[in-house]
Motif scaffolding. Structure first.
Motif, PDB file in Angstrom:
ATOM      1  N   GLY A 162      23.578  60.233  68.798  1.00 38.95           N
ATOM      2  CA  GLY A 162      22.308  60.935  68.661  1.00 38.95           C
ATOM      3  C   GLY A 162      21.497  60.916  69.939  1.00 38.95           C
ATOM      4  O   GLY A 162      20.879  61.918  70.315  1.00 38.95           O
ATOM      5  N   GLY A 163      21.501  59.777  70.617  1.00 39.03           N
ATOM      6  CA  GLY A 163      20.760  59.681  71.871  1.00 39.03           C
ATOM      7  C   GLY A 163      21.317  60.595  72.943  1.00 39.03           C
ATOM      8  O   GLY A 163      20.572  61.231  73.685  1.00 39.03           O
ATOM      9  N   ALA A 164      22.653  60.691  73.016  1.00 39.68           N
ATOM     10  CA  ALA A 164      23.284  61.578  73.994  1.00 39.68           C
ATOM     11  C   ALA A 164      22.907  63.031  73.735  1.00 39.68           C
ATOM     12  O   ALA A 164      22.608  63.794  74.664  1.00 39.68           O
ATOM     13  CB  ALA A 164      24.801  61.412  73.947  1.00 39.68           C
TER      14      ALA A 164
ATOM     15  N   LEU B  68      20.713  65.525  76.359  1.00 38.56           N
ATOM     16  CA  LEU B  68      21.191  66.834  76.810  1.00 38.56           C
ATOM     17  C   LEU B  68      20.179  67.932  76.504  1.00 38.56           C
ATOM     18  O   LEU B  68      19.974  68.846  77.308  1.00 38.56           O
ATOM     19  CB  LEU B  68      22.537  67.157  76.148  1.00 38.56           C
ATOM     20  N   VAL B  69      19.533  67.848  75.351  1.00 46.21           N
ATOM     21  CA  VAL B  69      18.547  68.860  74.964  1.00 46.21           C
ATOM     22  C   VAL B  69      17.269  68.739  75.786  1.00 46.21           C
ATOM     23  O   VAL B  69      16.689  69.742  76.215  1.00 46.21           O
ATOM     24  CB  VAL B  69      18.218  68.732  73.460  1.00 46.21           C
TER      25      VAL B  69
ATOM     26  N   GLY C 284      19.539  64.075  87.941  1.00 51.44           N
ATOM     27  CA  GLY C 284      19.238  62.749  87.410  1.00 51.44           C
ATOM     28  C   GLY C 284      19.768  62.512  86.012  1.00 51.44           C
ATOM     29  O   GLY C 284      19.472  61.483  85.409  1.00 51.44           O
ATOM     30  N   LEU C 285      20.545  63.440  85.473  1.00 54.00           N
ATOM     31  CA  LEU C 285      21.067  63.298  84.113  1.00 54.00           C
ATOM     32  C   LEU C 285      21.979  62.077  83.976  1.00 54.00           C
ATOM     33  O   LEU C 285      22.001  61.418  82.935  1.00 54.00           O
ATOM     34  CB  LEU C 285      21.841  64.562  83.721  1.00 54.00           C
ATOM     35  N   GLY C 286      22.710  61.767  85.051  1.00 56.63           N
ATOM     36  CA  GLY C 286      23.653  60.654  84.983  1.00 56.63           C
ATOM     37  C   GLY C 286      22.984  59.328  84.693  1.00 56.63           C
ATOM     38  O   GLY C 286      23.556  58.471  84.024  1.00 56.63           O
TER      39      GLY C 286
END
Length: 310
Positions: free
Chosen positions: A11-13, A17-18, A61-63
């Motif tokens: 759920g966190g992932a 992404l959203v 910075g998504l990583g």
């Protein structure tokens, strides 16, 4: 516990992404120079990033949040669950206290993660084409900061992160608990998913509104030094200089983008976790009952994970 942890990670992932593009816009608006602002508002910032850096610029910075997601969810789920068992009764107050304790402890991972995220998001600001990138990725960013400034450097903004996350998670868990009780969310309810979407989204909004001024200061302190220019000596100095130059409205910088992000992120997180638990546990195992049957005869699904703070 292991299944709750897995559900929280999934759920966190989904929430990250959203919501990450909105977070990038929020950070850019929060830390831009007031004398020479690059962006006129949320929409203009979105358009400028896409035009100058492509759509991928919104995911800079998504990583970092993805990298720290597993550890953060492990801490939050473990601490919150153990705190609720220690407190004994499943009440709104105890939900707040358990959430606050979870928020405080996960700052150990959250602070370095958000530092790397902020630094990555600031790369190429205002440039049509970034000729030279200071950091290759989030891990490289943290390693470079550590080599230059040590442990203190990668924990820049820890105090403000604590001041944001502790009450923020408390409000988040409290708001979700109150809303799900009020909406009478139960596993057999045909409108369970829409109700959880609404409760999760509104809980995220409540959490951000309660701590947003602190988040502005945190972002400014963590972005300070990018490009070799240091403007602030600490929290008090940052508050004083920011208010003197931009007025009290400085504490609402990027709020629109944050609230636009908060609802879909938290709604997505709750819906994803709920569906995961329904699929893995079956309906009869998805009901969490409080330790005091008189205080909470039947509890709704409690897939409690915040993607924010992430």
């Amino acid at each position: 516990m292991a299944l709750d942890f897995a559900a929280g990670c999934v759920g966190g992932a989904a929430g990250v992404l959203v919501g990450h593009p909105f977070d990038t816009v929020k950070v850019r608006l929060q830390v831009q120079n007031a004398d020479k602002p690059l962006y006129r508002g949320t929409l203009h910032c979105f358009q400028s990033i896409v035009r100058q850096e492509s759509t991928l610029g919104l995911y800079k910075g998504l990583g970092s949040p993805m990298m720290g997601l597993t550890f953060i969810n492990a801490i939050v789920f473990g601490v919150q669950g153990n705190a609720m068992r220690k407190l004994g009764r499943d009440t709104p107050l105890n939900q707040f206290l358990a959430g606050a304790s979870a928020g405080a402890i996960q700052c150990v991972i959250c602070c370095p993660m958000e530092l790397a995220k902020t630094r990555m998001q600031m790369q190429g600001t205002g440039e049509k084409k970034s000729k030279r990138k200071m950091y290759k990725n989030s891990l490289d960013c943290l390693l470079r900061i550590y080599n230059k400034e040590g442990i203190r450097g990668i924990n820049r903004g820890m105090v403000t992160t604590l001041l944001r996350e502790t009450p923020g998670f408390g409000v988040y868990f409290l708001a979700y608990d109150v809303l799900t009780r009020h909406l009478s969310c139960e596993p057999e309810d045909p409108y369970l998913i829409p109700k959880l979407l609404f409760a999760g989204g509104m809980s995220g909004i409540a959490s951000w509104i309660s701590t947003y001024p602190v988040d502005v200061i945190k972002s400014r302190l963590q972005a300070d030094g990018v490009g070799g220019v240091h403007r602030y000596d600490g929290i008090v100095d940052c508050v004083r200089k920011s208010v003197r130059k931009e007025g009290w409205r400085v504490f609402t910088r990027g709020l629109t983008s944050t609230l636009l992000r908060a609802f879909p992120v938290n709604a997505t997180t709750f819906a994803t976790v709920t569906l995961f638990l329904l699929y893995m546990r079956k309906d009869d195992e998805c009901i969490l009952t409080g330790p005091d049957p008189q205080a909470a005869p039947m509890q709704p699904l409690q897939p409690q994970a915040q993607a924010s703070s992430i």
